[in-house]
Design a protein around this motif. Sequence first.
Motif, mmCIF file in Angstrom:
data_model
loop_
_atom_site.group_PDB
_atom_site.id
_atom_site.type_symbol
_atom_site.label_atom_id
_atom_site.label_comp_id
_atom_site.label_asym_id
_atom_site.label_seq_id
_atom_site.Cartn_x
_atom_site.Cartn_y
_atom_site.Cartn_z
ATOM 1 N N TRP A 230 43.497 42.789 40.790
ATOM 2 C CA TRP A 230 43.598 44.131 41.360
ATOM 3 C C TRP A 230 42.504 45.071 40.875
ATOM 4 O O TRP A 230 42.145 46.023 41.572
ATOM 5 C CB TRP A 230 44.967 44.723 41.046
ATOM 6 C CG TRP A 230 45.292 44.869 39.585
ATOM 7 C CD1 TRP A 230 45.970 43.978 38.804
ATOM 8 C CD2 TRP A 230 44.958 45.971 38.736
ATOM 9 N NE1 TRP A 230 46.081 44.444 37.524
ATOM 10 C CE2 TRP A 230 45.473 45.675 37.447
ATOM 11 C CE3 TRP A 230 44.282 47.178 38.931
ATOM 12 C CZ2 TRP A 230 45.326 46.543 36.364
ATOM 13 C CZ3 TRP A 230 44.131 48.044 37.859
ATOM 14 C CH2 TRP A 230 44.650 47.718 36.581
ATOM 15 N N PRO B 137 51.050 43.218 41.686
ATOM 16 C CA PRO B 137 49.977 43.287 42.686
ATOM 17 C C PRO B 137 50.083 42.195 43.746
ATOM 18 O O PRO B 137 49.773 42.434 44.914
ATOM 19 C CB PRO B 137 48.700 43.125 41.848
ATOM 20 C CG PRO B 137 49.081 43.539 40.474
ATOM 21 C CD PRO B 137 50.512 43.126 40.319
ATOM 22 N N ARG C 90 50.303 42.958 47.696
ATOM 23 C CA ARG C 90 49.378 42.337 48.655
ATOM 24 C C ARG C 90 50.146 41.566 49.719
ATOM 25 O O ARG C 90 49.839 41.663 50.912
ATOM 26 C CB ARG C 90 48.410 41.404 47.922
ATOM 27 C CG ARG C 90 47.444 40.681 48.848
ATOM 28 C CD ARG C 90 46.443 39.851 48.088
ATOM 29 N NE ARG C 90 45.498 39.211 48.989
ATOM 30 C CZ ARG C 90 44.410 38.545 48.604
ATOM 31 N NH1 ARG C 90 44.131 38.440 47.314
ATOM 32 N NH2 ARG C 90 43.612 38.002 49.491
ATOM 33 N N ILE D 100 46.451 49.402 45.831
ATOM 34 C CA ILE D 100 47.030 48.586 44.766
ATOM 35 C C ILE D 100 46.387 48.940 43.430
ATOM 36 O O ILE D 100 47.079 49.110 42.408
ATOM 37 C CB ILE D 100 46.857 47.089 45.080
ATOM 38 C CG1 ILE D 100 47.689 46.700 46.306
ATOM 39 C CG2 ILE D 100 47.257 46.237 43.873
ATOM 40 C CD1 ILE D 100 47.495 45.270 46.756
ATOM 41 N N LYS D 101 45.074 49.058 43.408
ATOM 42 C CA LYS D 101 44.369 49.405 42.172
ATOM 43 C C LYS D 101 44.854 50.743 41.628
ATOM 44 O O LYS D 101 45.156 50.877 40.432
ATOM 45 C CB LYS D 101 42.865 49.440 42.430
ATOM 46 C CG LYS D 101 42.033 49.778 41.200
ATOM 47 C CD LYS D 101 40.542 49.711 41.527
ATOM 48 C CE LYS D 101 39.705 50.040 40.298
ATOM 49 N NZ LYS D 101 38.248 49.936 40.592
ATOM 50 N N THR E 199 44.932 37.114 42.770
ATOM 51 C CA THR E 199 44.532 38.485 43.078
ATOM 52 C C THR E 199 44.168 39.194 41.784
ATOM 53 O O THR E 199 44.966 39.203 40.848
ATOM 54 C CB THR E 199 45.656 39.263 43.783
ATOM 55 O OG1 THR E 199 45.966 38.636 45.030
ATOM 56 C CG2 THR E 199 45.245 40.705 44.043
#
Length: 260
Positions: free
Chosen positions: A94, A124, A128, A138-139, A92
Amino acid sequence: MTRIMHWTKQVAHLLPVLGLVCVCGLLLPKESRAQGSWQLDKMPPDLETELALSALPPHLRAGATVYLLDPAKGYYVARRGSNGFICFIARTNWEWGEFRKDIFAPIAFDAEGARKLFPLYRDPAAMRASGKFTPLQIKDTMKTRIQKRIYTAPARAGISYMLAPVMRVYTGKPGDNTVMTMNMPHYMFYAPYITDADVGTVPNSPKGPWLLNSANGPEGYLIMPADEEVTAQIIAGGKDLLKRSEERRVGKEGRSRWSP
């Protein structure tokens, strides 16, 4: 990582040499290549372990801690090591604000990177896996934590190894969602909060060194590609790893599978 620079395109010509043009199909099941779902597929633990360890030079692998990814929970320690190094597969990124299933990057950190930089991947992944966060949430959460200095840069010089024979990563800055399957074994020395002008690096240099992320946050690196001899050894070893990956993926009837 915030961006994979121009050199991803420069090394694309190496893929046919390794027979890696379709390698993400070897490492991830077909259903993983479709977007739209937040939950990742579980890789077979032995294959995930071997691929994660391939990020390290051979002499560090026996003593390294291995983190594997439980798609329903996040990273967990599958093998406790003794030398301070850790390895895992990042799936992932992010910074791009999207959930993809075809990203994988074997990464290893020394003890300082494990303490300071691994949380930028661990947290992250856990968000998720919970299913409670959108990619943009998340960002935003990660950016806020960086601004509040919940995540800080390594306190000393150190190194991250990315010596695996294959990875699939973004090729540009966030906003450019192009990804590429590539092989480029390299070393990443911690270099947060500096610019090319600070150290005299040339962004378009064909052989490095290059700065990655360095002006933007705690996760900054000075990158050097592995030399030709080391790269040749990794290429030779990578063929066997990918062959066994395909053997594990395809059953007797030719169907894609991930059975132990």
